[in-house]
Design an enzyme around this catalytic site. Structure first.
Site, short mmCIF file in Angstrom:
data_model
loop_
_atom_site.label_atom_id
_atom_site.label_comp_id
_atom_site.label_asym_id
_atom_site.label_seq_id
_atom_site.Cartn_x
_atom_site.Cartn_y
_atom_site.Cartn_z
N ASN A 107 33.83 40.88 47.51
CA ASN A 107 34.41 40.61 46.19
C ASN A 107 33.59 41.35 45.14
OD1 ASN A 107 36.00 39.24 44.18
ND2 ASN A 107 34.27 37.84 43.83
N SER A 136 28.46 42.66 40.10
CA SER A 136 27.93 42.47 41.45
C SER A 136 29.05 42.62 42.46
CB SER A 136 27.36 41.05 41.61
OG SER A 136 26.45 40.72 40.58
N ASP A 145 31.83 32.74 44.14
CA ASP A 145 30.92 33.75 43.57
C ASP A 145 29.47 33.54 44.01
OD1 ASP A 145 33.13 34.82 42.24
OD2 ASP A 145 32.78 33.62 40.44
C1 GAR Z 1 37.40 43.53 37.27
O1 GAR Z 1 36.65 43.70 36.10
C2 GAR Z 1 36.72 42.57 38.21
O2 GAR Z 1 35.33 42.61 38.12
C3 GAR Z 1 37.24 41.26 37.72
O3 GAR Z 1 38.58 41.51 37.38
C4 GAR Z 1 38.72 42.86 36.97
C5 GAR Z 1 39.87 43.47 37.73
O4 GAR Z 1 40.11 44.77 37.30
N1 GAR Z 1 37.14 40.25 38.73
C6 GAR Z 1 36.96 38.96 38.50
O5 GAR Z 1 36.86 38.51 37.37
C7 GAR Z 1 36.86 38.10 39.72
N2 GAR Z 1 36.48 36.79 39.37
P1 GAR Z 1 41.07 45.72 38.11
O6 GAR Z 1 42.35 44.95 38.42
O7 GAR Z 1 41.34 46.86 37.16
O8 GAR Z 1 40.37 46.17 39.35
#
Ligand code: GAR
Length: 212
Positions: A107, A136, A145
């Site tokens: 993740n 991370s 997480d």
């Molecule tokens: C990313 O910034 C990721 O780190 C976050 O969602 C975004 C997805 O972007 N993930 C979380 O918050 C997980 N809890 P993307 O759809 O453009 O890859």
């Protein structure tokens, strides 16, 4: 060559970074399926453009997380993947599905874990007056997480930052580190054993891999 399934909920910029790295022959793997819980996720278009099979698995019509995750597990198993990549998948997974894919599910979380588990990580970093923030990548374990960190990337927080500006700075780093983790996994260099992440048989420190 490893088979990869990517789970998304939205834009899919992390998915795109992995697609790009595969197309550039940097990763010895193939994305065999992309699964989204949101029918309108732009990441589905990105997958279509790369001629990757997609499935929409929406929560509508389900009355429990367990039922939803039972079917999610079936969908993932149909692709028979070696690796499951959570790339902005915004649902909490049941323990049974996490345990089913233990050591084979990673993740990306937009904070320097163990700080700011859960949501609104960028605003929380700003509100706490942090001068650095980041992202991370970790193996997934049943606690949210909380699995062993594989790599982190840091960014500065500036005084007048909005959450959006900070998120954009973090996402620039996301696009660099996630393909690297997938590459390591596909080269059989990255493992989780007894709750510990190892790279080339060396235990990765709690703050993640650091180059020397
Ligand atoms: C990313 O910034 C990721 O780190 C976050 O969602 C975004 C997805 O972007 N993930 C979380 O918050 C997980 N809890 P993307 O759809 O453009 O890859």
């Amino acid at each position: 060559m490893k088979s990869i399934v990517v789970l998304i909920s939205g834009n899919g910029s992390n998915l795109q970074s992995i697609i790009d790295a595969i197309e550039a022959n940097q990763i010895n793997g193939k994305i065999v399926g992309v699964v989204s819980d949101q029918a309108d996720a732009y990441g589905l278009t990105r997958a279509d453009n790369a001629e990757i099979e997609t499935r929409v698995h929406a929560y509508d019509g389900y009355s429990s997380r367990a039922d939803y995750d039972t079917d999610l597990q079936k969908i993932i198993e149909e692709f028979n993947p070696d690796l499951i990549v959570l790339a902005g998948f915004m649902r909490i997974l049941s323990d049974f599905i996490v345990e089913r894919f233990s050591g084979a599910m990673v993740n990306i979380h937009p904070s320097l874990l163990p700080k700011y588990k859960g949501l609104n990580t960028h605003q929380r970093a700003i509100d706490s007056g942090d001068i650095e923030h980041g992202v991370s990548v970790h193996f997934v374990t049943p606690t949210l997480d909380d699995g062993p960190v594989i790599i982190q990337a840091k960014v500065p927080v500036f005084e007048d930052d909005s959450a959006g500006e900070l998120a954009a700075r973090v996402q620039e780093q996301e696009r660099k580190i996630y393909p690297l983790v997938v590459k390591w996994f596909c080269e059989n260099r990255l493992h989780m054993e007894n709750g510990v992440a190892t790279l080339d048989k060396t235990i990765i420190p709690e703050t993640g891999y650091a180059s020397e």
